[in-house]
Design a protein around this motif. Structure first.
Motif, PDB file in Angstrom:
ATOM      1  N   VAL A 145      -5.701 -25.896  29.909  1.00 30.54           N
ATOM      2  CA  VAL A 145      -6.368 -25.788  28.620  1.00 30.54           C
ATOM      3  C   VAL A 145      -6.229 -27.116  27.885  1.00 30.54           C
ATOM      4  N   LEU A 146      -6.975 -27.252  26.798  1.00 27.74           N
ATOM      5  CA  LEU A 146      -6.856 -28.415  25.927  1.00 27.74           C
ATOM      6  C   LEU A 146      -6.177 -27.993  24.631  1.00 27.74           C
ATOM      7  N   VAL A 147      -5.120 -28.714  24.258  1.00 27.96           N
ATOM      8  CA  VAL A 147      -4.423 -28.479  23.002  1.00 27.96           C
ATOM      9  C   VAL A 147      -4.816 -29.584  22.023  1.00 27.96           C
ATOM     10  N   VAL A 148      -5.252 -29.186  20.825  1.00 31.32           N
ATOM     11  CA  VAL A 148      -5.601 -30.133  19.771  1.00 31.32           C
ATOM     12  C   VAL A 148      -4.537 -30.037  18.686  1.00 31.32           C
ATOM     13  N   VAL A 149      -3.840 -31.136  18.453  1.00 30.66           N
ATOM     14  CA  VAL A 149      -2.744 -31.166  17.478  1.00 30.66           C
ATOM     15  C   VAL A 149      -3.346 -31.437  16.105  1.00 30.66           C
ATOM     16  N   THR A 150      -3.149 -30.504  15.170  1.00 32.38           N
ATOM     17  CA  THR A 150      -3.756 -30.609  13.849  1.00 32.38           C
ATOM     18  C   THR A 150      -2.716 -30.414  12.749  1.00 32.38           C
ATOM     19  N   THR A 151      -3.154 -30.640  11.527  1.00 35.58           N
ATOM     20  CA  THR A 151      -2.288 -30.408  10.365  1.00 35.58           C
ATOM     21  C   THR A 151      -2.021 -28.935  10.137  1.00 35.58           C
ATOM     22  N   LYS A 152      -2.757 -28.062  10.817  1.00 29.01           N
ATOM     23  CA  LYS A 152      -2.544 -26.620  10.722  1.00 29.01           C
ATOM     24  C   LYS A 152      -1.900 -26.056  11.985  1.00 29.01           C
ATOM     25  N   GLY A 153      -1.375 -26.925  12.833  1.00 30.18           N
ATOM     26  CA  GLY A 153      -0.731 -26.479  14.055  1.00 30.18           C
ATOM     27  C   GLY A 153      -1.507 -26.882  15.297  1.00 30.18           C
ATOM     28  N   ASP A 154      -0.975 -26.498  16.452  1.00 29.07           N
ATOM     29  CA  ASP A 154      -1.563 -26.842  17.747  1.00 29.07           C
ATOM     30  C   ASP A 154      -2.550 -25.749  18.162  1.00 29.07           C
ATOM     31  N   LEU A 155      -3.811 -26.141  18.313  1.00 38.14           N
ATOM     32  CA  LEU A 155      -4.879 -25.195  18.606  1.00 38.14           C
ATOM     33  C   LEU A 155      -5.339 -25.337  20.053  1.00 38.14           C
ATOM     34  N   VAL A 156      -5.753 -24.224  20.650  1.00 33.64           N
ATOM     35  CA  VAL A 156      -6.093 -24.177  22.071  1.00 33.64           C
ATOM     36  C   VAL A 156      -7.592 -23.987  22.251  1.00 33.64           C
ATOM     37  N   LEU A 157      -8.200 -24.903  23.012  1.00 36.26           N
ATOM     38  CA  LEU A 157      -9.587 -24.773  23.455  1.00 36.26           C
ATOM     39  C   LEU A 157      -9.549 -24.347  24.913  1.00 36.26           C
ATOM     40  N   ASP A 158     -10.208 -23.231  25.220  1.00 35.21           N
ATOM     41  CA  ASP A 158      -9.996 -22.529  26.472  1.00 35.21           C
ATOM     42  C   ASP A 158     -11.334 -22.063  27.024  1.00 35.21           C
ATOM     43  N   ASN A 159     -11.544 -22.224  28.323  1.00 32.14           N
ATOM     44  CA  ASN A 159     -12.797 -21.748  28.902  1.00 32.14           C
ATOM     45  C   ASN A 159     -12.849 -20.234  29.056  1.00 32.14           C
TER      46      ASN A 159
END
Length: 208
Positions: A145-159
Motif C-alpha cells: 500500500v501507499l502511506v501518505v504522511v500528513t498533519t492529520k496522521g498517516d493515511l493509506v491509499l489502497d487498491n
C-alpha cells in the motif's frame, strides 16, 4: 512477495468521509520505525528501472498539510489509479520489465501503489511524505500500500478500497515501510498499541 488483487466491489469515499478525516480529533499516531531492514527485492529492481521515483530531497517536508485541496488530490489519485489498472496475478521473472511497473494496463497491488506514489510526486507532493509499505492482510496475504504522511496522521491509499483510511484503522499487520529520508531504504515497523482501538473508533464513526 505474494500479491493481492481487487476481487470484490469497492465502496465510495463520500464527501462526509473526507470531512471526517479533516475534522477528526483522535490522537495522531504515526507509524513508528524500528530497525533498518532489507528492501523488498522487487523495489530494488524498481529503483533501477525508475531512478527518478527513488530520489530523496532532505530539504523537503516530511509530511503534507492535510486540507480540503490535498485530500481531494489524494482521493482523485486513489480512485483514478484503482480504475485505470485492471487487476491481475503477476509472475515475477528475471526480466526487469516483469517487476513493479508504473501505470500498466494490468497489474497487481505493487503496481497500484507505485503508480499512486508516482502520480502524487508529479503533482508536487514531497517524496518524504509518500512511503510504500508492506503489510499482511487479516488472511495472511502479502500486500503493498501507499502511506501518505500528513498533519492529520498517516493515511493509506489502497487498491482494495476507494476509501482513504488512517493506518491504524486498517486490519493489516504492518511489516516494513520505506524510509522517509532515503526512498531506497526500508525499516521494520515497530509494534504499537494505539490508544484508540480500531473497534472503538469504528463505533464512533458509525455514530456520526
Amino acid at each position: 512477495m505474494p500479491i493481492l488483487i481487487l476481487t470484490s466491489s469497492i465502496f465510495a469515499n463520500t464527501a462526509d468521509a473526507r470531512n471526517r478525516l479533516l475534522q477528526d480529533a483522535d490522537p495522531i499516531i504515526p507509524i513508528a520505525e524500528a530497525s533498518p531492514i532489507l528492501a523488498p527485492f522487487q523495489h530494488v529492481r524498481f529503483c533501477l528501472r525508475y531512478p527518478d521515483d527513488c530520489k530523496s530531497n532532505p530539504t523537503e517536508n516530511g509530511h503534507i498539510d492535510l486540507n480540503e485541496a490535498t485530500l481531494k488530490l489524494l482521493d482523485r489519485v486513489n480512485r483514478d489509479v484503482n480504475a485505470a489498472i485492471n487487476p491481475m496475478v503477476k509472475a515475477y521473472g528475471s526480466d526487469i520489465q516483469d517487476g513493479w511497473t508504473i501505470s500498466p494496463a494490468m497489474g497487481d497491488c505493487n503496481d497500484y501503489a507505485v503508480t499512486k506514489r508516482h502520480e502524487l510526486l508529479q503533482n508536487g507532493l514531497p517524496a518524504q511524505a509518500l512511503r510504500l509499505s508492506v503489510v499482511k492482510t487479516a488472511s495472511g496475504i502479502g500486500h503493498l500500500v501507499l502511506v501518505v504522511v500528513t498533519t492529520k496522521g498517516d493515511l493509506v491509499l489502497d487498491n482494495l478500497t476507494e476509501t482513504i483510511r488512517p493506518w491504524q484503522n486498517t486490519d493489516y499487520h504492518w511489516l516494513k515501510i520505506q524510509s522517509a529520508t532515503d526512498a531506497r531504504f526500508w525499516y521494520e515497523v515497530k509494534a504499537t498499541s494505539p490508544s484508540v482501538s480500531q473497534a472503538s473508533r469504528k463505533i464512533r464513526l458509525a455514530d456520526r
